[in-house]
Design a protein around this motif. Structure first.
Motif, PDB file in Angstrom:
ATOM      1  N   LEU A 122       0.828  -1.209   0.000  1.00 52.06           N
ATOM      2  CA  LEU A 122       0.000   0.000   0.000  1.00 52.06           C
ATOM      3  C   LEU A 122       0.864   1.261   0.000  1.00 52.06           C
ATOM      4  N   GLU A 123       1.966   1.230   0.753  1.00 53.69           N
ATOM      5  CA  GLU A 123       2.878   2.374   0.754  1.00 53.69           C
ATOM      6  C   GLU A 123       3.463   2.592  -0.641  1.00 53.69           C
ATOM      7  N   ALA A 124       3.835   1.493  -1.297  1.00 50.73           N
ATOM      8  CA  ALA A 124       4.399   1.599  -2.649  1.00 50.73           C
ATOM      9  C   ALA A 124       3.350   2.098  -3.641  1.00 50.73           C
ATOM     10  N   ALA A 125       2.120   1.618  -3.498  1.00 50.48           N
ATOM     11  CA  ALA A 125       1.043   2.065  -4.387  1.00 50.48           C
ATOM     12  C   ALA A 125       0.751   3.544  -4.180  1.00 50.48           C
ATOM     13  N   ALA A 126       0.774   3.980  -2.906  1.00 49.58           N
ATOM     14  CA  ALA A 126       0.543   5.396  -2.612  1.00 49.58           C
ATOM     15  C   ALA A 126       1.641   6.263  -3.207  1.00 49.58           C
ATOM     16  N   LYS A 127       2.868   5.767  -3.136  1.00 51.08           N
ATOM     17  CA  LYS A 127       3.993   6.512  -3.721  1.00 51.08           C
ATOM     18  C   LYS A 127       3.847   6.598  -5.233  1.00 51.08           C
ATOM     19  N   ALA A 128       3.394   5.500  -5.849  1.00 54.60           N
ATOM     20  CA  ALA A 128       3.235   5.475  -7.302  1.00 54.60           C
ATOM     21  C   ALA A 128       2.098   6.398  -7.748  1.00 54.60           C
ATOM     22  N   GLU A 129       0.995   6.396  -7.010  1.00 59.98           N
ATOM     23  CA  GLU A 129      -0.151   7.244  -7.371  1.00 59.98           C
ATOM     24  C   GLU A 129       0.149   8.715  -7.072  1.00 59.98           C
ATOM     25  N   ASP A 130       0.882   8.949  -5.971  1.00 61.89           N
ATOM     26  CA  ASP A 130       1.320  10.291  -5.584  1.00 61.89           C
ATOM     27  C   ASP A 130       0.160  11.283  -5.522  1.00 61.89           C
ATOM     28  N   GLY A 182       2.242  17.228  16.216  1.00 66.50           N
ATOM     29  CA  GLY A 182       3.544  16.569  16.071  1.00 66.50           C
ATOM     30  C   GLY A 182       3.481  15.293  15.263  1.00 66.50           C
ATOM     31  N   ASN A 183       2.268  14.780  15.033  1.00 70.67           N
ATOM     32  CA  ASN A 183       2.106  13.543  14.250  1.00 70.67           C
ATOM     33  C   ASN A 183       1.390  13.811  12.919  1.00 70.67           C
ATOM     34  N   GLU A 184       1.460  15.063  12.476  1.00 73.22           N
ATOM     35  CA  GLU A 184       0.753  15.417  11.249  1.00 73.22           C
ATOM     36  C   GLU A 184       1.254  14.635  10.037  1.00 73.22           C
ATOM     37  N   GLU A 185       2.575  14.393   9.979  1.00 76.37           N
ATOM     38  CA  GLU A 185       3.120  13.676   8.824  1.00 76.37           C
ATOM     39  C   GLU A 185       2.610  12.247   8.766  1.00 76.37           C
ATOM     40  N   ALA A 186       2.517  11.610   9.929  1.00 73.67           N
ATOM     41  CA  ALA A 186       1.985  10.244   9.972  1.00 73.67           C
ATOM     42  C   ALA A 186       0.523  10.230   9.535  1.00 73.67           C
ATOM     43  N   MET A 187      -0.230  11.260   9.959  1.00 84.50           N
ATOM     44  CA  MET A 187      -1.626  11.367   9.534  1.00 84.50           C
ATOM     45  C   MET A 187      -1.726  11.542   8.026  1.00 84.50           C
ATOM     46  N   LYS A 188      -0.850  12.372   7.495  1.00 79.82           N
ATOM     47  CA  LYS A 188      -0.865  12.612   6.047  1.00 79.82           C
ATOM     48  C   LYS A 188      -0.566  11.330   5.280  1.00 79.82           C
ATOM     49  N   GLU A 189       0.401  10.549   5.785  1.00 77.64           N
ATOM     50  CA  GLU A 189       0.736   9.286   5.117  1.00 77.64           C
ATOM     51  C   GLU A 189      -0.455   8.334   5.154  1.00 77.64           C
ATOM     52  N   GLY A 190      -1.150   8.288   6.306  1.00 77.18           N
ATOM     53  CA  GLY A 190      -2.338   7.444   6.403  1.00 77.18           C
ATOM     54  C   GLY A 190      -3.433   7.879   5.447  1.00 77.18           C
ATOM     55  N   LEU A 191      -3.632   9.198   5.342  1.00 78.82           N
ATOM     56  CA  LEU A 191      -4.637   9.720   4.415  1.00 78.82           C
ATOM     57  C   LEU A 191      -4.246   9.454   2.969  1.00 78.82           C
ATOM     58  N   LYS A 192      -2.943   9.537   2.706  1.00 76.04           N
ATOM     59  CA  LYS A 192      -2.467   9.293   1.334  1.00 76.04           C
ATOM     60  C   LYS A 192      -2.743   7.851   0.918  1.00 76.04           C
ATOM     61  N   VAL A 193      -2.535   6.922   1.859  1.00 76.28           N
ATOM     62  CA  VAL A 193      -2.821   5.514   1.579  1.00 76.28           C
ATOM     63  C   VAL A 193      -4.317   5.318   1.342  1.00 76.28           C
ATOM     64  N   GLN A 194      -5.156   5.955   2.193  1.00 74.18           N
ATOM     65  CA  GLN A 194      -6.605   5.786   2.033  1.00 74.18           C
ATOM     66  C   GLN A 194      -7.088   6.396   0.722  1.00 74.18           C
ATOM     67  N   LYS A 195      -6.530   7.542   0.338  1.00 74.07           N
ATOM     68  CA  LYS A 195      -6.911   8.148  -0.941  1.00 74.07           C
ATOM     69  C   LYS A 195      -6.507   7.248  -2.104  1.00 74.07           C
ATOM     70  N   THR A 196      -5.376   6.567  -1.949  1.00 73.28           N
ATOM     71  CA  THR A 196      -4.934   5.626  -2.981  1.00 73.28           C
ATOM     72  C   THR A 196      -5.901   4.459  -3.084  1.00 73.28           C
ATOM     73  N   ASP A 222      -9.038   4.510  -2.258  1.00 71.68           N
ATOM     74  CA  ASP A 222     -10.274   5.036  -2.852  1.00 71.68           C
ATOM     75  C   ASP A 222     -10.135   5.152  -4.370  1.00 71.68           C
ATOM     76  N   ALA A 223      -8.977   5.616  -4.830  1.00 69.94           N
ATOM     77  CA  ALA A 223      -8.755   5.788  -6.274  1.00 69.94           C
ATOM     78  C   ALA A 223      -8.738   4.433  -6.985  1.00 69.94           C
ATOM     79  N   LEU A 224      -8.093   3.445  -6.369  1.00 69.40           N
ATOM     80  CA  LEU A 224      -8.033   2.115  -6.979  1.00 69.40           C
ATOM     81  C   LEU A 224      -9.399   1.431  -6.944  1.00 69.40           C
ATOM     82  N   MET A 225     -10.172   1.714  -5.869  1.00 67.27           N
ATOM     83  CA  MET A 225     -11.530   1.160  -5.808  1.00 67.27           C
ATOM     84  C   MET A 225     -12.391   1.749  -6.924  1.00 67.27           C
ATOM     85  N   ALA A 226     -12.187   3.043  -7.226  1.00 68.87           N
ATOM     86  CA  ALA A 226     -12.968   3.701  -8.272  1.00 68.87           C
ATOM     87  C   ALA A 226     -12.705   3.072  -9.637  1.00 68.87           C
TER      88      ALA A 226
END
Length: 447
Positions: free
Chosen positions: A362-370, A402-416, A418-422
Motif C-alpha cells: 500500500l505504501e508503494a502504491a501510494a507513492k506510485a499514485e502520488d 507533532g504527528n501530522e506527517e503520519a496522519m498525512k501518510e495514512g490519508l495518502k494511503v486511504q486516498k490511494t 479510494d482511487a483504486l476502488m474507483a
C-alpha cells in the motif's frame, strides 16, 4: 561527516560514516567535561585535573567510548537521511579506525525496508458484496433495545423459571471441604445466562423463596482454576428473591422513551436506516479488503524476518492490552491454554507476514499514485475523528500535534485505496456449487 552506502544481501546495507578530526575532538572535549568530576588524580582536586593529565594517567583512549557514542548518536541519523536508506532495525556498528587528527570511521550494517515491485493494481475484479436488510433484523435490533430497557419485578409467590433473576446465597464444597471463591451471599444470577458452572442454573429452576437445596455439579476440564478442573462439587443454595423480566410494550410510548421519535414506525424506519448504513460500510470494507488482498498478491517483495518479528511484537502488545482490559494477562492465557510463547509467536507468523506485506504494498502504491493530501483533507480527518470520539476538534488537533506527517501518510494511503476502488470492476458474486457448499458445511460442523 561523509557517508556512503553499500548494498548487501537480503535487504541489508552497510553504511560507512567518516567523522573528521575536528568533530571528533569536539566530542572528546565534551566527554572530558562530562566525566572529569568523577575522576581523581593525585595532586589535583577532584574534577579539576586537566584533560591532558587525565589522558596521560589513564591512557589516550580514556574518553574514546563516550566520545564515539556521542559522535554516533549525532551522525548516524544524519547519514541515514543523507543516503536515503530506510532502516527497519537497530544497526550492527563496528569502529573501523580512530585517530584524533584524522577522526573516526565506523560502519553500520542494518536491515532496510525492501523495494516493492507492484503488479496489477488497476481494473481489479472484486465481488460485489450484496446486503439486504430484512424486517427480522430490524425487529431484532428493536428487541435488543427493549431488553436493555426491561425492568425486573418481584414474583416471590412462584418458583424460579427460565429467564428469571434470582438473589441467592451459595456455598461450594468438594468432598465436604469448602474451596476458595466458592462462597457468596446475596448474589444476583440471571437464569439462562449460563454465567455459572454448567448444570447449576438448571437446578435452581423450580426452587422457591426461602428454599434451601444442595446442587451437584462437575467443574469443566478446561476450567481456569487448575485445582478445580473436572472436580465434582456440591453447592448449598438458598433463594432470597425471585424477579421476572418485564419488557416495555412495543408502542409509540416506547419509541418516545428510547429515541427522539414520536411514533414506533418512525423509530423503526430510523433503525432500518442505521442498519443499512452499517451494512453498506461493512460491504465497502470487505470490498476494500478484497482489493488490498489482490494487489498484495500481485506484488513482489522480499520481506526481512525482522519486520515480521516486529509485527508479531506489535500484535502481542495489542493482545496484552485486550487481556488486561478483561482482568487477565496474555501470559496467564497461554499458561491456561498450555501454549508456549515461542509456539504462539509461530502461530502468528503467517498473519504478521501478510500484514507487513500489505502495508509495504500500500505504501508503494501510494507513492506510485502520488495523490496530494490537502489542508482540506486534514481538516476533514480531524472532524471525522472528533465525531467518532465525540470530542472537540481543537482537542483532537492538540492530541495529534507533532504527528501530522503520519496522519498525512495514512490519508495518502486511504486516498490511494479510494482511487483504486474507483477503477476496480465490481462483479456479481460467484454462485457456490451446492455439493461444495454441503461438503464445507459438513466439514465445519465436524470441527
Amino acid at each position: 561527516m561523509k557517508a556512503s552506502v553499500e548494498k548487501l544481501e537480503k535487504n541489508e546495507v552497510k553504511l560507512t560514516v567518516e567523522v573528521d578530526g575536528a568533530e571528533f575532538e569536539k566530542a572528546l572535549q565534551a566527554a572530558y567535561l562530562k566525566n572529569r568530576g568523577r575522576i581523581s588524580i593525585p595532586g589535583f582536586r577532584k574534577g579539576k585535573a586537566p584533560r591532558a593529565v587525565i589522558e596521560t594517567h589513564y591512557g589516550k583512549g580514556v574518553f574514546y567510548e563516550d566520545a564515539i557514542n556521542d559522535v554516533y548518536g549525532e551522525t548516524y541519523p544524519q547519514a541515514v537521511e543523507e543516503t536515503g536508506i530506510d532502516p527497519v532495525d537497530h544497526p550492527d556498528v563496528e569502529i573501523e579506525s580512530i585517530d584524533e587528527e584524522k577522526g573516526v570511521t565506523y560502519t553500520a550494517k542494518v536491515t532496510v525496508k525492501p523495494e516493492v515491485k507492484l503488479g496489477k493494481c488497476k481494473g481489479i475484479e472484486i465481488e460485489e458484496i450484496e446486503y439486504n436488510v430484512t424486517d427480522q433484523e430490524v425487529d431484532e435490533a428493536v428487541d435488543q433495545v427493549r431488553e436493555r430497557n426491561a425492568r425486573y419485578v418481584s414474583v416471590n409467590e412462584r418458583a424460579v423459571k427460565e429467564g428469571d433473576r434470582v438473589l441467592l446465597d451459595y456455598s461450594g464444597s468438594i468432598d465436604g471441604v469448602k474451596f476458595d471463591g466458592g462462597t457468596a451471599e446475596r448474589q444476583t444470577l440471571d437464569i439462562g445466562s449460563h454465567s455459572f458452572i454448567p448444570g447449576f442454573e438448571e437446578q435452581v429452576v423450580g426452587m422457591s423463596v426461602g428454599e434451601e437445596k444442595d446442587i451437584h455439579v462437575t467443574f469443566p476440564e478446561e476450567y481456569h482454576e487448575e485445582s478445580l478442573k473436572g472436580k465434582d462439587a456440591v453447592f448449598a443454595v438458598t433463594i432470597h428473591e425471585i424477579k421476572e423480566k418485564d419488557l416495555p410494550a412495543l408502542d409509540d410510548e416506547f419509541a418516545k422513551d428510547v429515541s427522539e421519535f414520536d411514533t414506533l414506525d418512525e423509530y423503526k424506519a430510523d433503525t432500518r436506516a442505521k442498519i443499512e448504513k452499517n451494512a453498506a460500510e461493512q460491504a465497502q470494507n470487505q470490498q476494500e479488503n478484497a482489493l488490498i488482498t489482490a494487489i498484495t498478491e500481485n506484488a513482489e517483495v522480499e520481506i526481512p524476518d525482522v519486520m515480521v518479528e516486529h509485527q508479531i511484537d506489535d500484535m502481542l502488545r495489542e493482545m496484552e492490552m485486550q487481556y488486561r482490559y478483561y482482568g487477565m494477562t496474555l501470559e496467564k492465557y497461554l499458561e491456561m491454554s498450555g501454549i508456549s510463547m515461542e509456539d504462539y509467536r509461530s502461530r502468528l507468523r503467517d498473519e504478521a507476514y501478510n500484514r507487513v506485506k500489505a502495508r509495504l504494498v500500500l505504501e508503494a502504491a501510494a507513492k506510485a499514485e502520488d495523490l496530494p493530501v490537502t489542508d482540506e483533507d486534514m481538516e476533514n480527518e480531524y472532524q471525522r475523528m472528533a465525531d467518532q470520539y465525540k470530542r472537540p476538534v481543537d482537542e483532537i488537533k492538540k492530541r495529534y500535534a507533532g504527528n501530522e506527517e503520519a496522519m498525512k501518510e495514512g490519508l495518502k494511503v486511504q486516498k490511494t485505496i479510494d482511487a483504486l476502488m474507483a477503477e476496480a470492476k465490481l462483479v456479481a458474486p460467484k454462485k457456490k456449487d451446492k455439493k461444495t457448499a454441503e461438503k464445507k458445511e459438513k466439514k465445519d460442523s465436524d470441527k
